[in-house]
Enzyme design. Structure first.
Site, PDB file in Angstrom:
ATOM      1  CB  THR A  53      -0.880   0.124   1.255  1.00  0.00           C
ATOM      2  OG1 THR A  53      -0.090  -0.039   2.328  1.00  0.00           O
ATOM      3  CG2 THR A  53      -2.026  -0.880   0.979  1.00  0.00           C
ATOM      4  N   GLY A  54       2.211   1.306   0.202  1.00  0.00           N
ATOM      5  CA  GLY A  54       2.907   2.370  -0.019  1.00  0.00           C
ATOM      6  C   GLY A  54       3.574   2.971   1.193  1.00  0.00           C
ATOM      7  CE  LYS A  55       3.200  -1.665   5.671  1.00  0.00           C
ATOM      8  NZ  LYS A  55       2.352  -2.100   4.317  1.00  0.00           N
ATOM      9  CB  THR A  56       8.748   1.107   2.058  1.00  0.00           C
ATOM     10  OG1 THR A  56       8.374  -0.105   2.935  1.00  0.00           O
ATOM     11  CG2 THR A  56      10.348   1.381   2.084  1.00  0.00           C
ATOM     12  CD  GLU A  87     -15.691 -21.780 -15.894  1.00  0.00           C
ATOM     13  OE1 GLU A  87     -16.281 -20.715 -14.947  1.00  0.00           O
ATOM     14  OE2 GLU A  87     -14.784 -22.766 -15.396  1.00  0.00           O
TER      15      GLU A  87
END
Length: 642
Positions: free
Chosen positions: A198-201, A417
């Site tokens: 998610t972009g923490k670093t 399907e």
């Protein structure tokens, strides 16, 4: 500096050895000489062909009758002097060319080499490198320098609230008087919590690029070591470095590797990791104040962290970094698509609508895959078709067209399907059908993929029961077409997904009147793990009741799917035949095939409105766990989440 010292040491040592070698091996001969064997020298003396000779240790140089200088080496027991005197050869003797200083250096050379090697290894062990034998107690934190590839807050999109909280920390570092005049203190720590990708670093790197202060980065696993006390020593060394460079920021990635709850291991868990955590707690907020050092940490497992680590004074702020919504996904796509030339038909908002639940890392991978696909076919720009193919590859897996399938297997997959698709398009609470395919992808022989219309935060009982009906439609279709005895193991994945959904409804979400509003899921997990709710066990009667309710929900879903397929048998047959012919159909193409029309409309034709009003070729959004494709073998089915 350490590498420079090492290189200089070895260069000086090499020069010294070279000088000594030249000193002792230097030749005093004024003119070049030709080598001759000793027997040739003796024969020349006896024949009177030697005009004069010079003895220099064991070397003998003589001038022949041709006025050329020759050289030979005399044996130890040879009487060269007597031979020359007997034959009236003028003789000159020279002493050995070794001075007292040279002799001293020659005797000292081994000791110099030993001292040099000893100094080198001591330098490596203590001061020359953190990875040496004596340097394992040193911190492995690295000071981040953004000489190239600098990241700023402009490169972070889709997580505006998290960015705002961290921008305030940067502002505090730049202008502390703005907050201190009102009595505000800089936060000592901020914990970034969120799912992977998610972009923490990336946020931490943006802070490093914006703050303009020293930025140290280290991983939680770098503290962990098999030697007792090493982790605590590294923590102390890291904070010592940070204090010398204050104000500064220290970023600890994956802090759950060292910050897990104490006392959770065997024997109370008094191990090296806990001693490291204790030292970290003291350094962050202990007896001595830690002014000017801000700790940033990232984790996706906040639930396992020690409560003492999470209290105010250590991590004053818990910043949630969630998966982006549709607006955030559009912004993130814009950031990652900066370096890629986009075609005129590319609409990032449509791509964002079709990628529900994607994290920032997923979207970056999507843009990269689209660029690779465009380059593979020789395009000069990335087209919308490249993004669609990349999205299908990421969400459903790569196509396995080389896989050999018999006509019977393809036919069974097509009817399976088609059953999923017909039920999903009939039930109003099911997500719109985005695509159906009988081309093997990943580990699935075929799949029907449905995507939601909007970001969904809640799950409703009627919606879940209809999803279970759509999930069980594959097995119902196989039984209707081939009979009870000819059903395959294709629906195994569908059964797993339906069972997981039904158990979550009964045991976790309180959607069964007979079982009631009790979270039996947590009690069962605590009992299996030997902890949590005191090892609470579910009674045999309750277990039986739960299984009865789960079976009832799944059986009801199967009956609903069976009835819908029978009521729409003509459209189901047409769709199966269409899949056999075209292999892959989008939502709008499925509707046309069911009406007996060709799947691809002409340029002047338009799609007729549908009763459901939600089946479109371009889907909208919803969390990813609910948006993964329904596969016939269930290898890509999602696990329900609360």
């Amino acid at each position: 500096m350490g590498n420079t010292r090492n290189i200089a040491f070895w260069v000086i040592l090499f020069v010294m050895i070279l000088m000594l070698f030249n000193l002792f091996s230097g030749s005093n001969t004024a003119q070049p000489s030709s080598a001759r064997s000793y027997s040739e020298f003796v024969q020349a003396v006896q024949d009177g062909a030697v005009q004069e000779a010079t003895i220099d240790g064991e070397n003998v140089r003589f001038v022949g009758s041709d006025n050329k200088v020759y050289a030979t080496v005399k044996p130890e027991d040879a009487a060269v002097t007597d031979l020359l005197i007997e034959n009236n050869v003028p003789l000159t003797a020279k002493p050995q060319q070794t001075s007292g200083f040279q002799s001293f250096l020659l005797s000292l050379l081994p000791f110099l080499l030993l001292i040099g090697v000893w100094i080198y290894f001591m330098n490596r062990m203590q001061g020359g490198g953190k990875g040496g034998a004596m340097g394992f107690g040193k911190s492995k934190a690295k000071m981040l320098t953004e000489k190239s590839g600098r990241v700023t807050f402009d490169d972070v999109a889709g997580i505006d609230e998290a960015k705002e909280e961290l921008e305030e920390i940067v502002e505090f570092l730049r202008n502390p008087q703005k907050f201190s005049r009102l009595g505000g203190k800089i936060p000592k720590g901020a914990l970034l919590v969120g799912p992977p990708g998610t972009g923490k670093t990336l946020l931490a790197r943006a802070i490093a690029g914006e703050a303009g202060v020293p930025f140290f980065t280290i991983s939680g696993s770098d503290f962990v070591e098999m030697f007792v006390g090493v982790g605590a020593s590294r923590v102390r060394d890291m904070f010592d470095q940070a204090k010398k460079n204050a104000p500064c920021i220290v970023f600890i990635d994956e802090i759950d590797a060292v910050g897990r709850h104490r006392g959770a291991g065997y024997g109370g868990g008094n191990d090296e990791r806990e001693q490291t955590l204790n030292q970290l707690l003291v350094e962050m907020d202990g007896f001595e104040a830690n002014e000017g050092v801000i700790i940033l940490a990232a984790t996706n497992r906040k639930d396992v962290l020690d409560p003492a680590l999470l209290r105010p004074g250590r991590f004053d702020r818990n910043v949630t970094v969630p998966n982006p919504d549709i607006k955030g996904r559009e912004k993130i796509l814009g950031v990652h698509a900066r370096k890629s030339p986009l075609g005129p038909d590319v609409d990032l908002r449509i791509i964002a609508r079709g990628t529900p639940g994607f994290s920032g890392a997923d979207l970056a991978n999507l843009v990269n895959e689209a660029a690779l696909m465009a380059a593979r076919v020789g395009r000069r720009f990335v087209a919308m078709a490249d993004f669609e193919q990349a999205k299908d590859k990421i969400m459903m897996g790569a196509e396995r067209r080389s896989m050999v399938m018999t006509p019977a297997q393809k036919e069974m997959t097509a009817y399976h399907e088609a059953g999923h698709a017909i039920v999903g398009m009939t039930l109003p609470k099911c997500d719109p059908v985005y695509k159906a395919t009988i081309i093997p992808r990943g580990q699935a022989l075929g799949m029907v993929m449905s995507l939601p219309e909007m970001d969904q935060l809640n799950y409703f009982k009627d919606e879940l029961t209809q999803k279970i009906a759509m999930t069980m439609a594959g097995k119902a279709a196989e039984i209707i077409k081939y009979g009870e005895d000819a059903v395959s193991n294709g629906p195994s994945g569908d059964i797993m997904q339906a069972s997981a959904l039904a158990r979550a409804m009964v045991m976790r979400w309180g959607m069964s009147d007979k079982v009631g509003n009790i979270d039996y899921q947590e009690a069962a997990e605590a009992f299996r793990g030997g902890g949590g709710a005191g090892g609470f066990s579910i009674s045999a009667h309750t277990k039986e009741l739960i299984e009865e309710e789960v079976k009832r929900i799944i059986d009801q879903g199967y009956e609903d799917a069976h009835k819908i397929i029978m009521d729409n048998k003509a459209g189901w047959e047409s769709l199966a035949e269409g899949l056999l012919e075209y292999e892959t159909l989008t939502g709008a193409e499925i509707e046309r095939v069911m009406r007996g029309e060709p799947p691809h409309k002409g340029d002047d034709e338009e799609d007729e409105p549908t009763d459901k009003g939600s089946v479109t070729a371009i889907p909208k959004t919803k969390p990813r766990a609910k948006a993964k494709p329904k596969a016939s073998d269930g290898d890509m089915e999602p696990e329900p989440t609360a």
